[in-house]
Design an enzyme around this catalytic site. Sequence first.
Site, mmCIF file in Angstrom:
data_model
loop_
_atom_site.group_PDB
_atom_site.id
_atom_site.type_symbol
_atom_site.label_atom_id
_atom_site.label_comp_id
_atom_site.label_asym_id
_atom_site.label_seq_id
_atom_site.Cartn_x
_atom_site.Cartn_y
_atom_site.Cartn_z
ATOM 1 N N LYS A 1 -13.247 6.696 -10.170
ATOM 2 C CA LYS A 1 -11.864 7.140 -9.958
ATOM 3 C C LYS A 1 -10.978 5.997 -9.441
ATOM 4 O O LYS A 1 -9.901 5.747 -9.979
ATOM 5 C CB LYS A 1 -11.852 8.297 -8.961
ATOM 6 C CG LYS A 1 -10.487 8.587 -8.382
ATOM 7 C CD LYS A 1 -10.586 9.569 -7.231
ATOM 8 C CE LYS A 1 -9.328 9.632 -6.408
ATOM 9 N NZ LYS A 1 -9.084 8.476 -5.548
ATOM 10 N N ARG B 1 -2.041 9.336 -4.530
ATOM 11 C CA ARG B 1 -1.554 8.135 -3.873
ATOM 12 C C ARG B 1 -1.499 6.940 -4.825
ATOM 13 O O ARG B 1 -0.666 6.041 -4.671
ATOM 14 C CB ARG B 1 -2.482 7.811 -2.705
ATOM 15 C CG ARG B 1 -2.014 6.668 -1.917
ATOM 16 C CD ARG B 1 -2.745 6.501 -0.625
ATOM 17 N NE ARG B 1 -2.318 5.271 0.022
ATOM 18 C CZ ARG B 1 -1.216 5.161 0.723
ATOM 19 N NH1 ARG B 1 -0.439 6.198 0.897
ATOM 20 N NH2 ARG B 1 -0.868 4.016 1.258
ATOM 21 N N CYS C 1 -4.549 12.102 -0.644
ATOM 22 C CA CYS C 1 -5.249 12.734 0.485
ATOM 23 C C CYS C 1 -4.518 12.473 1.791
ATOM 24 O O CYS C 1 -4.073 11.360 2.056
ATOM 25 C CB CYS C 1 -6.660 12.152 0.608
ATOM 26 S SG CYS C 1 -7.781 12.815 -0.616
ATOM 27 N N ARG D 1 -0.485 6.559 6.297
ATOM 28 C CA ARG D 1 -0.930 5.625 5.246
ATOM 29 C C ARG D 1 0.264 4.778 4.795
ATOM 30 O O ARG D 1 0.849 5.013 3.743
ATOM 31 C CB ARG D 1 -1.540 6.386 4.061
ATOM 32 C CG ARG D 1 -2.849 7.048 4.418
ATOM 33 C CD ARG D 1 -3.446 7.804 3.259
ATOM 34 N NE ARG D 1 -4.262 6.963 2.398
ATOM 35 C CZ ARG D 1 -4.951 7.421 1.358
ATOM 36 N NH1 ARG D 1 -4.923 8.713 1.067
ATOM 37 N NH2 ARG D 1 -5.669 6.609 0.610
ATOM 38 N N ILE E 1 2.681 1.603 3.463
ATOM 39 C CA ILE E 1 2.548 0.674 2.329
ATOM 40 C C ILE E 1 3.265 -0.650 2.635
ATOM 41 O O ILE E 1 3.690 -1.359 1.729
ATOM 42 C CB ILE E 1 3.057 1.288 0.997
ATOM 43 C CG1 ILE E 1 4.510 1.733 1.102
ATOM 44 C CG2 ILE E 1 2.181 2.426 0.529
ATOM 45 C CD1 ILE E 1 5.145 1.928 -0.277
ATOM 46 N N ASP E 2 3.365 -0.964 3.933
ATOM 47 C CA ASP E 2 4.066 -2.194 4.323
ATOM 48 C C ASP E 2 3.438 -3.446 3.710
ATOM 49 O O ASP E 2 4.151 -4.394 3.352
ATOM 50 C CB ASP E 2 4.109 -2.315 5.860
ATOM 51 C CG ASP E 2 2.716 -2.262 6.472
ATOM 52 O OD1 ASP E 2 1.989 -1.290 6.212
ATOM 53 O OD2 ASP E 2 2.343 -3.211 7.185
ATOM 54 N N ASP F 1 -15.000 6.641 2.383
ATOM 55 C CA ASP F 1 -15.025 7.773 1.452
ATOM 56 C C ASP F 1 -16.380 8.483 1.410
ATOM 57 O O ASP F 1 -16.525 9.487 0.711
ATOM 58 C CB ASP F 1 -14.667 7.297 0.028
ATOM 59 C CG ASP F 1 -13.184 7.022 -0.122
ATOM 60 O OD1 ASP F 1 -12.438 7.220 0.850
ATOM 61 O OD2 ASP F 1 -12.773 6.603 -1.224
#
Length: 430
Positions: free
Chosen positions: A22, A93, A117, A122, A124-125, A305
């Site tokens: 994935k 995402r 998720c 979370r 994204i800088d 994960d």
Amino acid sequence: MEKYIIKGGKKLSGEVVISGAKNAVVAILPAVILSDEPCVIENIPGISDVTITLQIMSEMGAKIRMINKTTVEIDPRGLMNLPIPYDKAKRMRATTYFLGTLLGRFHSAHVSMPGGCNLGDRPIDQHLKCFAALGTTCELEGGMIHLSADRLIGNQIFFDKNSVGATINGIMAAVKAEGLTIIENAAKEPHVVDLANCLNSMGADIIGAGTDVIKIRGVKSLHGTTYSVIPDQIEAGTYMAVAAATKGDILIKNVIPKHLEPITNKLLKIGVKVEQFDDAVRVVGGEGYVGTSIKTHPHPGFPTDMQPQLSAVLACANGTSMITESIFDNRFRYVDELRRMGANISVEGRVAVIEGVERLKGAPMRATDLRAGAALIVAALGAEGTSEIYDIFHIERGYENMEIKLKALGADIEKIDEPEEPGEESRKAI
Ligand code: UD1
């Protein structure tokens, strides 16, 4: 609304074939946008994240043709640089990867802030830092990220955080930039390497993927390719956990055993037998596992994960286990659900302490995210009695035909479709 009903307590045995990864495919499919010719991508998994990605690309004008169930031909030549709105981006995402690939091709991109998720904050800088270093201006407006650059010019980037997403986006944006880009403190995950291999097969010049430093020398154009996605490390690891939890004996085929080593080592430590072959692992469970400590780390450490699925196994190991989550700050939401089955787990910040119990008992539960859902399946298969698992759309984002694969191993699992209750449709959009 679909749910799984699982009658636990059966020893699962037989063979299972692992699908394409994935986390690799959700990067590789958008990467095709950078090509000037059609590309054929093989070993794609039948999961909803793939369906959504292909749907976005098709709506933007790419020609998508399924050659067979696991092979797709994508002709990106007619793709238009349309905005990707919230109703698409909220579902996964990895829509952030359209930022890098559209920027690389069109020098601009308009993508809604991502979903996926809910594992806590979370940001994204680091993605944006990388785009800026290449000469991009970024504006945030009404939940949309707008990127634009007159020219993309290679640069040296040091990531403050080791990020899979930022590394992949950095590679996508730099692959056709002018000159040399050097990414330091790059993520080393197998899916980063797979993306780089795929882009190199299209004529890119990327070296060092899989190490801390990735060097990308920009090329003018990319050509078509036929590329096969690597097997899914986490799907394989989940079936390893299934074998352990059910005291079963499962041959897990189409895997890269090296990618599974952090999982294999933990299972061996608690008393599960694992045998490695060239492209398969056999996992034989038994009685009397001993508790252990797990701390998640970026690759090649123990993958975040996989910690929920391993916790589900450790819930019935002798003694105390300790799970430390060092990547995400909200990755223990499955614990409340496992407690409903009788697990004795307490959570303090980023540490979960598991006191092993003899047996879990079936219960109704809700998958709170993709890997949490997988953990509930692992627990329910090993438990006594019947479990119902709700919100399985999370699980179907990342596991192909899970109930079919489990049934073939002897599991008593059914997927039932129940009428939706008010409010459920909106929960899917998390
Ligand atoms: C990817 C995987 C996900 C996995 C995760 C960690 C995909 C599609 N998803 O997610 O399954 O759990 O890697 O292996 O491949 N961070 C920042 N700023 C950023 C980016 C990240 O602070 O700009 C932080 C995150 O909050 C997190 C850590 O860095 O604490 C790692 O995140 P990252 O590797 O980026 O995860 P994803 O790419 O979102």
